[in-house]
Design an enzyme around this catalytic site. Structure first.
Site, PDB file in Angstrom:
ATOM      1  N   LYS A  49       0.975  -1.216  -0.005  1.00 28.80           N
ATOM      2  CA  LYS A  49       0.019   0.039   0.276  1.00 28.80           C
ATOM      3  C   LYS A  49       0.934   1.276  -0.171  1.00 28.80           C
ATOM      4  O   LYS A  49       0.740   2.050  -0.889  1.00 28.80           O
ATOM      5  CB  LYS A  49      -0.834  -0.113   1.069  1.00 28.80           C
ATOM      6  CG  LYS A  49      -1.661   1.351   1.343  1.00 28.80           C
ATOM      7  CD  LYS A  49      -2.305   1.390   2.877  1.00 28.80           C
ATOM      8  CE  LYS A  49      -1.578   1.674   3.979  1.00 28.80           C
ATOM      9  NZ  LYS A  49      -1.396   3.113   4.386  1.00 28.80           N
ATOM     10  N   ASN A  50       1.955   1.345   0.909  1.00 22.55           N
ATOM     11  CA  ASN A  50       2.382   2.595   0.984  1.00 22.55           C
ATOM     12  C   ASN A  50       3.870   2.786  -0.062  1.00 22.55           C
ATOM     13  O   ASN A  50       4.358   3.980  -0.066  1.00 22.55           O
ATOM     14  CB  ASN A  50       3.436   2.529   2.437  1.00 22.55           C
ATOM     15  CG  ASN A  50       2.404   2.647   3.701  1.00 22.55           C
ATOM     16  OD1 ASN A  50       1.054   2.893   3.355  1.00 22.55           O
ATOM     17  ND2 ASN A  50       2.632   2.519   4.848  1.00 22.55           N
ATOM     18  N   ARG A 121      -4.439  10.462   4.154  1.00 24.24           N
ATOM     19  CA  ARG A 121      -3.341  11.513   4.366  1.00 24.24           C
ATOM     20  C   ARG A 121      -2.132  11.700   3.258  1.00 24.24           C
ATOM     21  O   ARG A 121      -1.901  12.474   2.869  1.00 24.24           O
ATOM     22  CB  ARG A 121      -2.492  11.255   5.620  1.00 24.24           C
ATOM     23  CG  ARG A 121      -1.400  11.896   5.705  1.00 24.24           C
ATOM     24  CD  ARG A 121      -0.582  11.326   7.007  1.00 24.24           C
ATOM     25  NE  ARG A 121       0.790  11.994   7.081  1.00 24.24           N
ATOM     26  CZ  ARG A 121       1.018  13.161   7.419  1.00 24.24           C
ATOM     27  NH1 ARG A 121       0.114  13.971   7.835  1.00 24.24           N
ATOM     28  NH2 ARG A 121       2.362  13.567   7.449  1.00 24.24           N
ATOM     29  N   CYS A 145      -4.864  11.961  12.615  1.00 17.21           N
ATOM     30  CA  CYS A 145      -5.346  10.658  12.556  1.00 17.21           C
ATOM     31  C   CYS A 145      -5.661  10.244  13.905  1.00 17.21           C
ATOM     32  O   CYS A 145      -5.426  10.747  15.021  1.00 17.21           O
ATOM     33  CB  CYS A 145      -4.488   9.891  12.031  1.00 17.21           C
ATOM     34  SG  CYS A 145      -2.913   9.396  12.754  1.00 17.21           S
ATOM     35  N   ARG A 150      -0.613  15.015  12.488  1.00 16.11           N
ATOM     36  CA  ARG A 150       0.245  14.472  11.501  1.00 16.11           C
ATOM     37  C   ARG A 150       0.516  15.543  10.817  1.00 16.11           C
ATOM     38  O   ARG A 150       0.194  15.892   9.733  1.00 16.11           O
ATOM     39  CB  ARG A 150      -0.412  13.364  10.570  1.00 16.11           C
ATOM     40  CG  ARG A 150      -1.019  12.073  11.349  1.00 16.11           C
ATOM     41  CD  ARG A 150       0.207  11.193  11.918  1.00 16.11           C
ATOM     42  NE  ARG A 150       0.696  10.498  10.601  1.00 16.11           N
ATOM     43  CZ  ARG A 150       0.146   9.582   9.853  1.00 16.11           C
ATOM     44  NH1 ARG A 150      -0.795   8.987  10.062  1.00 16.11           N
ATOM     45  NH2 ARG A 150       1.043   8.978   8.902  1.00 16.11           N
ATOM     46  N   PRO A 151       1.694  16.113  11.162  1.00 18.28           N
ATOM     47  CA  PRO A 151       2.047  17.539  10.534  1.00 18.28           C
ATOM     48  C   PRO A 151       2.496  17.293   9.180  1.00 18.28           C
ATOM     49  O   PRO A 151       2.772  16.397   8.633  1.00 18.28           O
ATOM     50  CB  PRO A 151       3.525  17.965  11.612  1.00 18.28           C
ATOM     51  CG  PRO A 151       3.693  16.809  12.176  1.00 18.28           C
ATOM     52  CD  PRO A 151       2.665  15.957  12.173  1.00 18.28           C
ATOM     53  N   VAL A 152       2.676  18.335   8.451  1.00 17.36           N
ATOM     54  CA  VAL A 152       3.073  18.390   7.092  1.00 17.36           C
ATOM     55  C   VAL A 152       3.837  19.744   6.773  1.00 17.36           C
ATOM     56  O   VAL A 152       4.143  19.892   5.752  1.00 17.36           O
ATOM     57  CB  VAL A 152       1.949  18.523   5.985  1.00 17.36           C
ATOM     58  CG1 VAL A 152       1.145  17.244   5.986  1.00 17.36           C
ATOM     59  CG2 VAL A 152       0.976  19.688   6.233  1.00 17.36           C
ATOM     60  N   LEU A 154       7.073  19.754   7.170  1.00 16.29           N
ATOM     61  CA  LEU A 154       8.485  19.422   6.161  1.00 16.29           C
ATOM     62  C   LEU A 154       8.211  19.474   4.878  1.00 16.29           C
ATOM     63  O   LEU A 154       8.779  20.028   3.947  1.00 16.29           O
ATOM     64  CB  LEU A 154       8.884  18.106   6.799  1.00 16.29           C
ATOM     65  CG  LEU A 154       9.342  17.950   8.018  1.00 16.29           C
ATOM     66  CD1 LEU A 154       9.776  16.391   8.419  1.00 16.29           C
ATOM     67  CD2 LEU A 154      10.572  18.699   8.349  1.00 16.29           C
ATOM     68  N   ASP A 339       4.884   0.831  12.014  1.00 13.73           N
ATOM     69  CA  ASP A 339       3.616   0.081  11.522  1.00 13.73           C
ATOM     70  C   ASP A 339       3.797  -1.226  11.953  1.00 13.73           C
ATOM     71  O   ASP A 339       2.696  -2.018  11.840  1.00 13.73           O
ATOM     72  CB  ASP A 339       3.776   0.111  10.019  1.00 13.73           C
ATOM     73  CG  ASP A 339       3.343   1.595   9.753  1.00 13.73           C
ATOM     74  OD1 ASP A 339       3.571   1.909   8.181  1.00 13.73           O
ATOM     75  OD2 ASP A 339       3.235   2.127  10.494  1.00 13.73           O
ATOM     76  N   ARG A 431      -8.471  -0.575   4.724  1.00 15.22           N
ATOM     77  CA  ARG A 431      -7.349   0.455   4.146  1.00 15.22           C
ATOM     78  C   ARG A 431      -6.232   0.022   3.782  1.00 15.22           C
ATOM     79  O   ARG A 431      -5.718   0.210   2.714  1.00 15.22           O
ATOM     80  CB  ARG A 431      -7.508   1.603   5.067  1.00 15.22           C
ATOM     81  CG  ARG A 431      -8.396   2.572   5.465  1.00 15.22           C
ATOM     82  CD  ARG A 431      -7.980   3.730   6.026  1.00 15.22           C
ATOM     83  NE  ARG A 431      -7.140   4.393   5.590  1.00 15.22           N
ATOM     84  CZ  ARG A 431      -6.303   5.384   5.959  1.00 15.22           C
ATOM     85  NH1 ARG A 431      -6.627   5.933   7.147  1.00 15.22           N
ATOM     86  NH2 ARG A 431      -5.306   5.895   5.397  1.00 15.22           N
TER      87      ARG A 431
HETATM   88  C1  EPZ Z   1       4.496   6.885   6.139  1.00 13.49           C
HETATM   89  O1  EPZ Z   1       3.497   7.871   6.841  1.00 13.49           O
HETATM   90  C2  EPZ Z   1       3.316   5.849   6.279  1.00 13.49           C
HETATM   91  N1  EPZ Z   1       2.237   6.167   5.433  1.00 13.49           N
HETATM   92  C3  EPZ Z   1       2.959   5.445   7.622  1.00 13.49           C
HETATM   93  O2  EPZ Z   1       2.179   4.256   7.556  1.00 13.49           O
HETATM   94  C4  EPZ Z   1       4.103   5.049   8.474  1.00 13.49           C
HETATM   95  O3  EPZ Z   1       3.815   5.133   9.854  1.00 13.49           O
HETATM   96  C5  EPZ Z   1       5.233   6.279   8.328  1.00 13.49           C
HETATM   97  O4  EPZ Z   1       5.456   6.831   7.146  1.00 13.49           O
HETATM   98  C6  EPZ Z   1       6.684   6.236   9.330  1.00 13.49           C
HETATM   99  O5  EPZ Z   1       7.193   5.012   8.526  1.00 13.49           O
HETATM  100  C7  EPZ Z   1       2.147   5.773   4.092  1.00 13.49           C
HETATM  101  O6  EPZ Z   1       3.308   5.631   3.364  1.00 13.49           O
HETATM  102  C8  EPZ Z   1       1.164   6.233   3.296  1.00 13.49           C
HETATM  103  P1  EPZ Z   1       6.290  10.439   8.224  1.00 13.49           P
HETATM  104  P2  EPZ Z   1       3.915   9.756   6.948  1.00 13.49           P
HETATM  105  O7  EPZ Z   1       6.131  11.773   7.293  1.00 13.49           O
HETATM  106  O8  EPZ Z   1       4.783   9.944   5.589  1.00 13.49           O
HETATM  107  C9  EPZ Z   1       6.953  13.497  11.584  1.00 13.49           C
HETATM  108  C10 EPZ Z   1       0.444   2.672   7.751  1.00 13.49           C
HETATM  109  O9  EPZ Z   1      -0.160   2.235   8.510  1.00 13.49           O
HETATM  110  N2  EPZ Z   1       6.566  14.615  10.486  1.00 13.49           N
HETATM  111  O10 EPZ Z   1       7.492   9.649   7.784  1.00 13.49           O
HETATM  112  O11 EPZ Z   1       2.900  10.425   7.159  1.00 13.49           O
HETATM  113  C11 EPZ Z   1       5.781  12.779  11.969  1.00 13.49           C
HETATM  114  O12 EPZ Z   1       4.954  13.367  12.832  1.00 13.49           O
HETATM  115  C12 EPZ Z   1       0.781   4.179   7.747  1.00 13.49           C
HETATM  116  O13 EPZ Z   1       0.332   2.241   6.636  1.00 13.49           O
HETATM  117  C13 EPZ Z   1       6.658  15.999  10.894  1.00 13.49           C
HETATM  118  O14 EPZ Z   1       7.158  16.175  11.792  1.00 13.49           O
HETATM  119  O15 EPZ Z   1       5.113   9.759   7.995  1.00 13.49           O
HETATM  120  C14 EPZ Z   1       6.228  11.612  12.548  1.00 13.49           C
HETATM  121  O16 EPZ Z   1       6.638  11.867  13.893  1.00 13.49           O
HETATM  122  C15 EPZ Z   1       0.537   4.866   9.089  1.00 13.49           C
HETATM  123  N3  EPZ Z   1       6.647  16.917   9.820  1.00 13.49           N
HETATM  124  C16 EPZ Z   1       7.607  11.404  11.491  1.00 13.49           C
HETATM  125  O17 EPZ Z   1       7.818  12.576  10.816  1.00 13.49           O
HETATM  126  C17 EPZ Z   1       6.198  16.707   8.720  1.00 13.49           C
HETATM  127  O18 EPZ Z   1       5.818  17.426   7.802  1.00 13.49           O
HETATM  128  C18 EPZ Z   1       7.536  10.364  10.684  1.00 13.49           C
HETATM  129  O19 EPZ Z   1       6.466  10.584   9.820  1.00 13.49           O
HETATM  130  C19 EPZ Z   1       5.773  15.160   8.124  1.00 13.49           C
HETATM  131  C20 EPZ Z   1       6.319  14.247   9.196  1.00 13.49           C
END
Ligand code: EPZ
Length: 459
Positions: A49-50, A121, A145, A150-152, A154, A339, A431
């Site tokens: 999926k990811n 997301r 969530c 879930r900040p964006v 970055l 995960d 999902r």
């Molecule tokens: C991806 O989410 C996966 N989702 C998540 O899987 C997975 O848990 C996560 O990576 C970590 O491996 C998909 O690929 C669709 P991140 P993502 O941005 O990209 C912080 C599942 O169950 N952060 O790597 O959203 C954030 O808060 C899902 O399949 C910021 O601070 O994760 C977290 O602490 C759940 N600012 C860390 O980075 C930002 O702008 C990692 O999040 C973005 C993220």
């Protein structure tokens, strides 16, 4: 005053729509699991999926048709297909062979609406893809969530570093590039983010100049995605390392691509095999890519005493005489995947001795713990970790899914518990797990899906 028939019809339609929505909210699927049945046999791991979501996003970067195989039949894929279709892109998913065909040659509306983005997301990848393709985008901010914000930031800061102008307008991120083409730039992310790495690559590969991403994510999802971009004509150096150097190109081409196997589904079934068979029972997992789990997970898994062997793309796991508790800490790849932390908690409950799961990626990814406690699993959250008492004999109960990976931990516990477990709101599972009840039943589990009226008075 004569009310027009048309007005009447409109009112009737809206009433019906409201009623249908209330009924759909009232009747949600649940799993009914009879615990204590041993699992063994063979199961095929579905496409990731990811990884599928970034690969689909890449198709927006070209006006040529793209075909991707090994795409799983999941709600998130359907949702993302609908998000892409809003832009005028044609998206056809063939459920029979798991192939998706995307033609963004007709893309004419660089928008991703709230009604769809709020459901998933990763729809936020549309921001990088649309900026990379047409230099403009209006994409709804994703919500939080179940386990927190879930900040964006970055994603936004990185795109700005690549030359995008980013404004916020009524919950939408409005991005634009000077002259409809990003110049490119340098961005160091902290913490390392999978999603932000994907979004920044989508924007950088067609930029006018070069770009550099530091502390980039190196999860397999990002590596496979980067390799697809390269095959489309992108110039990316450092794939698989935290430093990505991108030389922007004028055009990307379409073609046929293949999605990798789902590492989190593989890890989930490996844990199921370790805890749910009688000693010596074995599950063979086909179409697997164990190295995508990272050495930490594989080493920790072996430390429990579960017997694992691999033969090409097949992973075999045998239930051991006993499982030893092994504590883990989630980290970015190749560390222990966040995960799989909920599923590991259930494994710890089946081990001799106590263990801990420390979550360092998300502040509070423990919504499954109160539900597991309802089943008699003695797990206590202390700060950023959960302490789990092993050797537990636990009972079936009515439990509530809260998010994708939490819900699968409830299913794992239900298969091992004595009695019957009712896992409600399994739409969370739909999902990210393709035909989970079918795959588990094929291994000998007693699990059925049924519609459930959550508002019915207890009988
Ligand atoms: C991806 O989410 C996966 N989702 C998540 O899987 C997975 O848990 C996560 O990576 C970590 O491996 C998909 O690929 C669709 P991140 P993502 O941005 O990209 C912080 C599942 O169950 N952060 O790597 O959203 C954030 O808060 C899902 O399949 C910021 O601070 O994760 C977290 O602490 C759940 N600012 C860390 O980075 C930002 O702008 C990692 O999040 C973005 C993220």
């Amino acid at each position: 005053m004569r009310i027009s028939r048309e007005h009447d019809t409109r009112r009737f339609d809206s009433t019906v729509a409201k009623l249908r929505k209330r009924v759909s909210q009232r009747f949600m699927d649940r799993f009914v699991i009879q615990g204590g049945h041993h699992l063994s046999g063979t199961v095929t791991i579905s496409g990731s999926k990811n990884t599928a979501l970034p690969l689909m996003s890449a198709a927006l970067l070209t006006d040529e048709p793209v075909q991707i195989s090994n795409i799983p039949d999941l709600k998130d894929i359907t949702t993302f297909s609908r998000v892409m279709a809003v832009t005028g892109t044609s998206v056809e998913y063939n459920r029979d062979n798991g192939t998706i065909r995307i033609d963004a040659g007709t893309l004419n509306n660089p928008v991703a609406p709230y009604e769809l983005v709020k459901r998933m997301r990763a729809s936020f990848y549309m921001l990088g893809a649309l900026l990379g393709r047409v230099g403009k985008a209006r994409v709804s901010l994703p919500g939080g969530c179940a386990w927190g914000p879930r900040p964006v930031g970055l994603h936004i800061d990185g795109l700005k570093a690549f030359g995008a102008t980013i404004d916020l307008d009524q919950g939408y991120v409005v991005g634009s590039a000077p002259g409809d083409r990003l110049p490119g730039g340098i961005f160091k992310m902290e913490p390392s983010s999978v999603g932000a790495t994907v979004n920044l690559l989508l924007a950088a590969v067609t930029a006018a100049g070069g770009s550099r991403i530091e502390n980039a994510a190196i999860e397999p999802d990002v590596v496979v995605f980067s390799e697809m971009l390269q095959k489309m004509g992108a110039v990316i150096h450092g794939i698989g390392t935290p430093i990505l150097e991108i030389e922007g190109v004028d055009k990307l081409s379409g073609g046929n691509f293949y999605n990798c196997s789902d590492r989190i589904e593989l890890g989930t079934f490996m844990i199921a095999a370790a805890i749910s068979g009688k000693p010596g029972d074995e599950i063979a997992m086909f179409n697997a890519e164990p190295r995508h789990l990272g050495d930490t997970f594989l080493d920790k898994f072996k430390e429990t005493g579960a017997e694992i062997r691999t033969d090409g793309s097949t992973v075999y796991v045998k239930t051991p005489e006993k499982l030893s508790a092994v504590s883990v800490t989630t980290e970015i790849f190749p560390g222990f995947p966040t995960d799989l932390q909920a599923q590991w908690t259930v494994l710890l409950a089946c081990c001799d001795g106590n263990g801990k799961v420390r979550e360092t990626i998300y502040p509070d990814r423990f919504k499954h713990i109160p539900e597991l406690r309802r089943m008699g699993i003695n797990a206590i959250v202390v700060g950023d970790e959960v302490v789990v008492e092993g050797g537990g004999v636990f009972q079936g109960a009515q439990v509530m899914s809260t998010d994708l990976r939490a819900s699968v931990s409830l299913v794992l516990a239900g298969m091992v518990a004595s009695g019957t477990t009712y896992v409600q709101r399994v739409y969370h599972l739909d999902r990210g797990y393709e035909n989970l009840e079918g795959k588990l039943a094929g291994l000998g589990a007693r699990v059925v899906r049924e519609q459930f009226d959550e508002w019915a008075d207890p009988s």
